[in-house]
Write a protein that holds these residues in place. Structure first.
Motif, PDB file in Angstrom:
ATOM      1  N   TRP A  95      69.214  -6.443  11.797  1.00 43.64           N
ATOM      2  CA  TRP A  95      68.783  -5.100  11.425  1.00 43.64           C
ATOM      3  C   TRP A  95      67.257  -5.015  11.415  1.00 43.64           C
ATOM      4  N   ALA A  96      66.605  -5.971  10.772  1.00 36.99           N
ATOM      5  CA  ALA A  96      65.142  -5.954  10.683  1.00 36.99           C
ATOM      6  C   ALA A  96      64.520  -6.063  12.068  1.00 36.99           C
ATOM      7  N   ARG A  97      65.101  -6.905  12.916  1.00 31.40           N
ATOM      8  CA  ARG A  97      64.560  -7.076  14.263  1.00 31.40           C
ATOM      9  C   ARG A  97      64.714  -5.779  15.065  1.00 31.40           C
ATOM     10  N   HIS A  98      65.881  -5.149  14.972  1.00 27.36           N
ATOM     11  CA  HIS A  98      66.088  -3.884  15.679  1.00 27.36           C
ATOM     12  C   HIS A  98      65.136  -2.806  15.146  1.00 27.36           C
ATOM     13  N   ALA A  99      65.015  -2.733  13.828  1.00 24.25           N
ATOM     14  CA  ALA A  99      64.134  -1.734  13.220  1.00 24.25           C
ATOM     15  C   ALA A  99      62.678  -1.974  13.630  1.00 24.25           C
ATOM     16  N   LEU A 100      62.273  -3.228  13.724  1.00 26.79           N
ATOM     17  CA  LEU A 100      60.919  -3.544  14.191  1.00 26.79           C
ATOM     18  C   LEU A 100      60.743  -3.059  15.624  1.00 26.79           C
ATOM     19  N   GLY A 101      61.733  -3.331  16.467  1.00 29.47           N
ATOM     20  CA  GLY A 101      61.672  -2.847  17.844  1.00 29.47           C
ATOM     21  C   GLY A 101      61.585  -1.333  17.920  1.00 29.47           C
ATOM     22  N   ARG A 102      62.361  -0.645  17.089  1.00 24.11           N
ATOM     23  CA  ARG A 102      62.315   0.821  17.071  1.00 24.11           C
ATOM     24  C   ARG A 102      60.957   1.320  16.586  1.00 24.11           C
ATOM     25  N   SER A 103      60.389   0.652  15.601  1.00 25.57           N
ATOM     26  CA  SER A 103      59.072   1.047  15.110  1.00 25.57           C
ATOM     27  C   SER A 103      58.033   0.918  16.214  1.00 25.57           C
ATOM     28  N   LEU A 104      58.076  -0.182  16.937  1.00 25.40           N
ATOM     29  CA  LEU A 104      57.139  -0.380  18.046  1.00 25.40           C
ATOM     30  C   LEU A 104      57.397   0.633  19.166  1.00 25.40           C
ATOM     31  N   GLU A 105      58.666   0.895  19.443  1.00 22.56           N
ATOM     32  CA  GLU A 105      59.001   1.894  20.467  1.00 22.56           C
ATOM     33  C   GLU A 105      58.447   3.263  20.094  1.00 22.56           C
ATOM     34  N   ALA A 154      58.153  -3.868  21.978  1.00 25.50           N
ATOM     35  CA  ALA A 154      59.429  -3.517  21.351  1.00 25.50           C
ATOM     36  C   ALA A 154      60.607  -4.210  22.020  1.00 25.50           C
ATOM     37  N   LEU A 155      60.553  -4.326  23.337  1.00 28.59           N
ATOM     38  CA  LEU A 155      61.708  -4.777  24.101  1.00 28.59           C
ATOM     39  C   LEU A 155      62.250  -6.146  23.678  1.00 28.59           C
ATOM     40  N   PRO A 156      61.434  -7.174  23.474  1.00 27.23           N
ATOM     41  CA  PRO A 156      62.013  -8.466  23.066  1.00 27.23           C
ATOM     42  C   PRO A 156      62.785  -8.383  21.744  1.00 27.23           C
ATOM     43  N   HIS A 157      62.276  -7.610  20.800  1.00 27.42           N
ATOM     44  CA  HIS A 157      62.960  -7.465  19.508  1.00 27.42           C
ATOM     45  C   HIS A 157      64.279  -6.725  19.687  1.00 27.42           C
ATOM     46  N   LEU A 158      64.255  -5.678  20.494  1.00 34.70           N
ATOM     47  CA  LEU A 158      65.480  -4.919  20.726  1.00 34.70           C
ATOM     48  C   LEU A 158      66.518  -5.763  21.459  1.00 34.70           C
ATOM     49  N   VAL A 194      64.526   1.580  26.472  1.00 35.68           N
ATOM     50  CA  VAL A 194      63.166   1.046  26.585  1.00 35.68           C
ATOM     51  C   VAL A 194      62.943   0.451  27.970  1.00 35.68           C
ATOM     52  N   GLU A 195      63.942  -0.247  28.505  1.00 36.25           N
ATOM     53  CA  GLU A 195      63.805  -0.781  29.867  1.00 36.25           C
ATOM     54  C   GLU A 195      63.575   0.343  30.871  1.00 36.25           C
ATOM     55  N   ARG A 196      64.319   1.427  30.729  1.00 33.52           N
ATOM     56  CA  ARG A 196      64.155   2.575  31.629  1.00 33.52           C
ATOM     57  C   ARG A 196      62.760   3.185  31.500  1.00 33.52           C
ATOM     58  N   ARG A 197      62.308   3.342  30.262  1.00 35.05           N
ATOM     59  CA  ARG A 197      60.969   3.922  30.056  1.00 35.05           C
ATOM     60  C   ARG A 197      59.883   3.013  30.619  1.00 35.05           C
ATOM     61  N   LEU A 198      60.052   1.707  30.471  1.00 37.24           N
ATOM     62  CA  LEU A 198      59.085   0.772  31.050  1.00 37.24           C
ATOM     63  C   LEU A 198      59.082   0.883  32.569  1.00 37.24           C
ATOM     64  N   ALA A 199      60.254   0.966  33.163  1.00 40.46           N
ATOM     65  CA  ALA A 199      60.354   1.075  34.620  1.00 40.46           C
ATOM     66  C   ALA A 199      59.727   2.382  35.109  1.00 40.46           C
ATOM     67  N   GLU A 200      59.946   3.452  34.362  1.00 38.18           N
ATOM     68  CA  GLU A 200      59.383   4.756  34.750  1.00 38.18           C
ATOM     69  C   GLU A 200      57.863   4.754  34.717  1.00 38.18           C
ATOM     70  N   THR A 201      57.301   4.006  33.788  1.00 37.89           N
ATOM     71  CA  THR A 201      55.842   3.970  33.644  1.00 37.89           C
ATOM     72  C   THR A 201      55.210   2.843  34.448  1.00 37.89           C
ATOM     73  N   GLY A 202      56.041   1.975  35.024  1.00 38.01           N
ATOM     74  CA  GLY A 202      55.522   0.849  35.802  1.00 38.01           C
ATOM     75  C   GLY A 202      54.932  -0.250  34.955  1.00 38.01           C
ATOM     76  N   GLN A 203      55.224  -0.231  33.656  1.00 35.48           N
ATOM     77  CA  GLN A 203      54.702  -1.269  32.765  1.00 35.48           C
ATOM     78  C   GLN A 203      55.513  -2.543  32.906  1.00 35.48           C
ATOM     79  N   THR A 204      54.918  -3.621  32.475  1.00 35.10           N
ATOM     80  CA  THR A 204      55.568  -4.919  32.464  1.00 35.10           C
ATOM     81  C   THR A 204      56.048  -5.181  31.037  1.00 35.10           C
ATOM     82  N   SER A 205      57.222  -5.780  30.910  1.00 33.54           N
ATOM     83  CA  SER A 205      57.705  -6.101  29.565  1.00 33.54           C
ATOM     84  C   SER A 205      56.900  -7.243  28.988  1.00 33.54           C
ATOM     85  N   TYR A 206      56.846  -7.319  27.688  1.00 33.67           N
ATOM     86  CA  TYR A 206      56.111  -8.358  26.977  1.00 33.67           C
ATOM     87  C   TYR A 206      56.639  -9.737  27.362  1.00 33.67           C
TER      88      TYR A 206
END
Length: 145
Positions: A88-98, A106-110, A129-141
């Protein structure tokens, strides 16, 4: 003359003392989406037991509901460091970062939360989050490490 058809909510009361009562009361308030009131209950209890992970988790939830994302992130990062298996804490941390648009962080925590819990909601967060990263052309952490 008052309108007899208008119902007034009952006052909120906090019977009992101690962290157990604070936990139950704050959880109830948060489930009713009353984070300010929950924080009013949690803060005195956390002064008595500052390391209580249950109370700290509820405080993080209240911060998330109030969009106090930096405070939520700090609380959740500490909880995850202490208990890396707390999905729960890990997911919530990912959501906070998202919510702060820090998608690659956010992605590794999620992903970990989804793998640990098997919760479909957690899996949907990963896909979002993967879709949003792909749309923006960003690289995952993960790709950077």
């Amino acid at each position: 003359m008052t309108d007899d058809h208008e119902l007034q909510p009952p006052p909120i009361t906090f019977p009992g003392r101690g962290p157990e009562t604070a936990y139950r009361t704050a959880h109830d308030l948060l489930s009713r989406r009353a984070p300010r009131e929950a924080l009013e209950v949690l803060e005195p209890a956390l002064e008595q037991e500052p390391r209580n992970t249950g109370l700290r988790s509820l405080r993080a939830w209240a911060y998330l509901l109030r969009a106090q994302l930096a405070k939520a992130e700090a609380e959740l990062a500490a909880l995850v460091e202490e208990r890396p298996d707390d999905d729960w804490a890990r997911h919530a941390l990912g959501r906070s970062l998202e919510r702060q648009a820090r998608l690659s962080e956010a992605l590794p925590h999620l992903r970990l939360a989804a793998a640990m819990s098997g919760d479909p909601e957690h899996e949907l967060a990963v896909l979002r989050v993967e879709r949003r990263l792909a749309e923006t052309g960003q690289t995952s952490y993960d790709d950077l490490t």
